[in-house]
Design a protein around this motif. Structure first.
Motif, PDB file in Angstrom:
ATOM      1  N   PHE A  44      -3.063   3.622  -2.813  1.00  0.00           N
ATOM      2  CA  PHE A  44      -3.206   2.654  -3.900  1.00  0.00           C
ATOM      3  C   PHE A  44      -2.211   1.542  -3.633  1.00  0.00           C
ATOM      4  N   GLN A  45      -2.275   0.464  -4.408  1.00  0.00           N
ATOM      5  CA  GLN A  45      -1.411  -0.677  -4.145  1.00  0.00           C
ATOM      6  C   GLN A  45      -0.612  -1.068  -5.378  1.00  0.00           C
ATOM      7  N   THR A  46       0.543  -1.682  -5.121  1.00  0.00           N
ATOM      8  CA  THR A  46       1.383  -2.171  -6.200  1.00  0.00           C
ATOM      9  C   THR A  46       2.216  -3.347  -5.727  1.00  0.00           C
ATOM     10  N   ASP A  47       2.579  -4.223  -6.648  1.00  0.00           N
ATOM     11  CA  ASP A  47       3.627  -5.204  -6.388  1.00  0.00           C
ATOM     12  C   ASP A  47       4.958  -4.534  -6.699  1.00  0.00           C
TER      13      ASP A  47
ATOM     14  N   ILE B 116      -7.788  -0.359  14.535  1.00  0.00           N
ATOM     15  CA  ILE B 116      -7.395  -1.512  13.725  1.00  0.00           C
ATOM     16  C   ILE B 116      -7.615  -1.192  12.258  1.00  0.00           C
ATOM     17  N   SER B 117      -6.638  -1.530  11.422  1.00  0.00           N
ATOM     18  CA  SER B 117      -6.806  -1.354   9.982  1.00  0.00           C
ATOM     19  C   SER B 117      -6.291  -2.586   9.249  1.00  0.00           C
ATOM     20  N   LEU B 118      -6.978  -2.907   8.156  1.00  0.00           N
ATOM     21  CA  LEU B 118      -6.615  -4.060   7.331  1.00  0.00           C
ATOM     22  C   LEU B 118      -6.674  -3.637   5.873  1.00  0.00           C
ATOM     23  N   ASP B 119      -5.579  -3.860   5.149  1.00  0.00           N
ATOM     24  CA  ASP B 119      -5.520  -3.533   3.730  1.00  0.00           C
ATOM     25  C   ASP B 119      -5.701  -4.788   2.883  1.00  0.00           C
ATOM     26  N   ALA B 120      -6.226  -4.607   1.701  1.00  0.00           N
ATOM     27  CA  ALA B 120      -6.361  -5.710   0.758  1.00  0.00           C
ATOM     28  C   ALA B 120      -5.006  -6.383   0.534  1.00  0.00           C
ATOM     29  N   GLY B 121      -5.035  -7.713   0.372  1.00  0.00           N
ATOM     30  CA  GLY B 121      -3.820  -8.448   0.063  1.00  0.00           C
ATOM     31  C   GLY B 121      -2.927  -8.767   1.233  1.00  0.00           C
ATOM     32  N   SER B 122      -3.333  -8.409   2.451  1.00  0.00           N
ATOM     33  CA  SER B 122      -2.497  -8.660   3.636  1.00  0.00           C
ATOM     34  C   SER B 122      -3.137  -9.695   4.539  1.00  0.00           C
ATOM     35  N   GLN B 123      -2.303 -10.542   5.135  1.00  0.00           N
ATOM     36  CA  GLN B 123      -2.779 -11.500   6.147  1.00  0.00           C
ATOM     37  C   GLN B 123      -2.846 -10.850   7.524  1.00  0.00           C
ATOM     38  N   LEU B 124      -2.269  -9.641   7.671  1.00  0.00           N
ATOM     39  CA  LEU B 124      -2.101  -9.034   8.986  1.00  0.00           C
ATOM     40  C   LEU B 124      -2.803  -7.684   9.093  1.00  0.00           C
ATOM     41  N   ASN B 125      -3.354  -7.433  10.283  1.00  0.00           N
ATOM     42  CA  ASN B 125      -3.886  -6.128  10.646  1.00  0.00           C
ATOM     43  C   ASN B 125      -2.801  -5.274  11.278  1.00  0.00           C
TER      44      ASN B 125
ATOM     45  N   THR C  72       0.836  -1.196   0.000  1.00  0.00           N
ATOM     46  CA  THR C  72       0.000   0.000   0.000  1.00  0.00           C
ATOM     47  C   THR C  72       0.871   1.247   0.000  1.00  0.00           C
ATOM     48  N   ILE C  73       0.651   2.117  -0.977  1.00  0.00           N
ATOM     49  CA  ILE C  73       1.354   3.390  -1.079  1.00  0.00           C
ATOM     50  C   ILE C  73       0.400   4.479  -0.590  1.00  0.00           C
ATOM     51  N   GLU C  74       0.836   5.264   0.385  1.00  0.00           N
ATOM     52  CA  GLU C  74      -0.025   6.301   0.963  1.00  0.00           C
ATOM     53  C   GLU C  74       0.607   7.671   0.726  1.00  0.00           C
ATOM     54  N   ILE C  75      -0.149   8.551   0.071  1.00  0.00           N
ATOM     55  CA  ILE C  75       0.328   9.880  -0.280  1.00  0.00           C
ATOM     56  C   ILE C  75      -0.482  10.907   0.504  1.00  0.00           C
TER      57      ILE C  75
ATOM     58  N   PRO D  38      -7.020   0.765  -8.825  1.00  0.00           N
ATOM     59  CA  PRO D  38      -7.879   1.160  -7.703  1.00  0.00           C
ATOM     60  C   PRO D  38      -7.150   2.058  -6.710  1.00  0.00           C
ATOM     61  N   SER D  39      -7.884   3.004  -6.169  1.00  0.00           N
ATOM     62  CA  SER D  39      -7.352   3.903  -5.147  1.00  0.00           C
ATOM     63  C   SER D  39      -8.449   4.187  -4.139  1.00  0.00           C
ATOM     64  N   GLN D  40      -8.067   4.789  -3.011  1.00  0.00           N
ATOM     65  CA  GLN D  40      -9.033   5.121  -1.957  1.00  0.00           C
ATOM     66  C   GLN D  40      -8.569   6.371  -1.238  1.00  0.00           C
ATOM     67  N   VAL D  41      -9.474   7.312  -1.073  1.00  0.00           N
ATOM     68  CA  VAL D  41      -9.192   8.500  -0.265  1.00  0.00           C
ATOM     69  C   VAL D  41      -9.396   8.135   1.202  1.00  0.00           C
ATOM     70  N   ILE D  42      -8.403   8.451   2.033  1.00  0.00           N
ATOM     71  CA  ILE D  42      -8.417   8.093   3.448  1.00  0.00           C
ATOM     72  C   ILE D  42      -8.795   9.313   4.291  1.00  0.00           C
ATOM     73  N   TYR D  43      -9.739   9.092   5.217  1.00  0.00           N
ATOM     74  CA  TYR D  43     -10.207  10.169   6.086  1.00  0.00           C
ATOM     75  C   TYR D  43      -9.777   9.986   7.548  1.00  0.00           C
ATOM     76  N   ASN D  44      -9.442   8.759   7.954  1.00  0.00           N
ATOM     77  CA  ASN D  44      -9.098   8.477   9.354  1.00  0.00           C
ATOM     78  C   ASN D  44     -10.173   8.986  10.313  1.00  0.00           C
ATOM     79  N   GLY D  45     -11.423   8.896   9.886  1.00  0.00           N
ATOM     80  CA  GLY D  45     -12.525   9.306  10.740  1.00  0.00           C
ATOM     81  C   GLY D  45     -12.767  10.791  10.784  1.00  0.00           C
ATOM     82  N   GLN D  46     -12.019  11.574   9.993  1.00  0.00           N
ATOM     83  CA  GLN D  46     -12.157  13.030   9.985  1.00  0.00           C
ATOM     84  C   GLN D  46     -13.078  13.477   8.854  1.00  0.00           C
ATOM     85  N   THR D  47     -13.430  14.748   8.851  1.00  0.00           N
ATOM     86  CA  THR D  47     -14.286  15.303   7.802  1.00  0.00           C
ATOM     87  C   THR D  47     -13.516  15.527   6.514  1.00  0.00           C
TER      88      THR D  47
END
Length: 384
Positions: free
Chosen positions: A97-100, A253-262, A50-53, A81-90
């Protein structure tokens, strides 16, 4: 040449030079596009990274509608695919987004304004009010649940993190709760992991004189982000007594696609606590692993029935937090201190022999070792 004509010519030349310089500058800064370079400078292949900008890094795009951003893999010239992250904020906090990333390789991506595709969800979570307020969550590989306060005093009372084994990439939580027979393998997986009054598949709680102190099961929750790539949420617990002091605890707790771990962050209102993160050893007939060099403990044993295959669980804690690693009658534990913000940040999760991803305990332990090494040597990300 007359002076008047010379001055006109000079002015025209200066204007042309200014235009050329401005054009070159525009091409160099590439207004309207943010370019992200990702480099893997290690000898380890890294999948589903997961790449976070940070949102502030997108200011070149001007005024942004968070629902109108497109990420493109430049080598493939393909939207991903991408996702805008809010961390519970407005307001938005970042975009992911993700990459190998193959060993010793680099890739580039662009972020632009545009109408994104309706990406399929690969991560999801919700409170299951139909089952004593469980909070269940999953990605395309694994599923988990935490127990709610409504379960206290009822049959099947449990404390730690439960692991649901999957062998499908589809999301199954809603279906399994609706069918209400998830202890039986219907083809997509099974809940064959026993938690009981333990830390289960990687919970963490205060420990005093070798006794783990459990709070009442979580009382309230807040979903911070809800797919398609990441599910993240916060669980709040009622104050509980630890070594003569009332303590407040929150888990994020957070879980990303493609991961076995939280990724798990326990937060407390007291700084002088010792925390035990660990996994259950059940009847003691499984294969344990305590790896101080790579900051993890893990266990591999049969599920509730032999037909359910083998289940691996594990916990990784950053080295700077660790005070001790030990075995008890019920657990493999990593004993840790809190950081300066009264947090313990760690990773936990599970794997299943029948998923096709882990044929034996060596495969599971190797996954945890590699995950730990990736944390120590993250991808190098730059934004232009």
């Amino acid at each position: 040449m007359k002076l008047k004509n010379f001055l006109k010519l000079l002015t025209l030349c200066l204007l042309c030079a200014t235009f050329v310089f401005s054009s070159c500058g525009s091409q160099k800064t590439n207004v309207g596009t943010v370019t992200v370079s990702v480099a893997n400078n290690t000898n380890i292949d890294k999948k589903a990274q997961t790449i976070e900008i940070a949102w502030a890094s997108l200011k070149r795009l001007g005024t942004i509608n968070p629902s109108e951003l497109v990420v493109t893999d430049l080598a493939a010239n393909k939207e991903i695919p991408s996702q805008v992250i809010y961390n519970g904020q407005t307001d938005p906090r970042s975009i992911i987004f993700q990459t190998d990333a193959a060993a010793n390789s680099s890739r580039k991506f662009s972020i632009k304004k545009g109408k994104p595709t309706d990406y399929p969800k690969q991560a999801f979570g919700r409170q299951a009010t139909e089952r004593f307020d469980d909070f269940a969550w999953e990605n395309n590989l694994v599923a988990f649940r935490m127990y709610g306060e409504a379960l206290e005093g009822n049959s099947g009372m449990a404390k730690g993190i439960d692991f649901w084994a999957k062998r499908t990439n589809k999301l199954i939580i809603n279906e399994w709760y609706k069918l209400d027979n998830y202890h039986h393998d219907n083809g997509d997986g099974v809940d064959a992991y026993h938690v009981g009054m333990t830390l289960g598949a990687g919970d963490a709680e205060p420990i005093v004189d070798n006794e783990i102190i459990y709070p009442i099961n979580y009382t309230s929750y807040k979903i911070l982000d809800q797919g398609p790539i990441r599910i993240s949420f916060e669980l709040t617990y009622k104050p509980f007594l630890v070594d003569g002091k009332m303590v407040k605890e929150t888990k994020t707790i957070s879980l990303d696609a493609g991961s076995q771990l939280n990724k798990v962050t326990n937060h407390y209102d007291k700084h002088d606590l010792t925390i035990a993160a660990g996994v259950t050893t059940h009847s003691g007939d499984g294969k344990p692993k305590l790896d101080l060099d790579n900051n993890y403990v893990a266990y591999w044993d049969l599920g509730d029935a032999k037909v359910n295959g083998y289940i691996g669980v594990g916990v990784i804690v950053p080295a700077k937090s660790i005070q001790n690693i030990k075995t008890t009658d019920q657990h493999l534990l990593i004993i840790s201190k809190l950081d300066k913000n009264n947090n313990l940040e760690y990773y936990q999760g599970g794997g299943w022999s029948k998923s096709g991803n882990f044929k034996d305990e060596s495969a599971w332990f190797s996954y945890l070792k590699n995950f730990s090494q990736r944390l120590k040597q993250p991808l190098k990300v730059s934004v232009n």
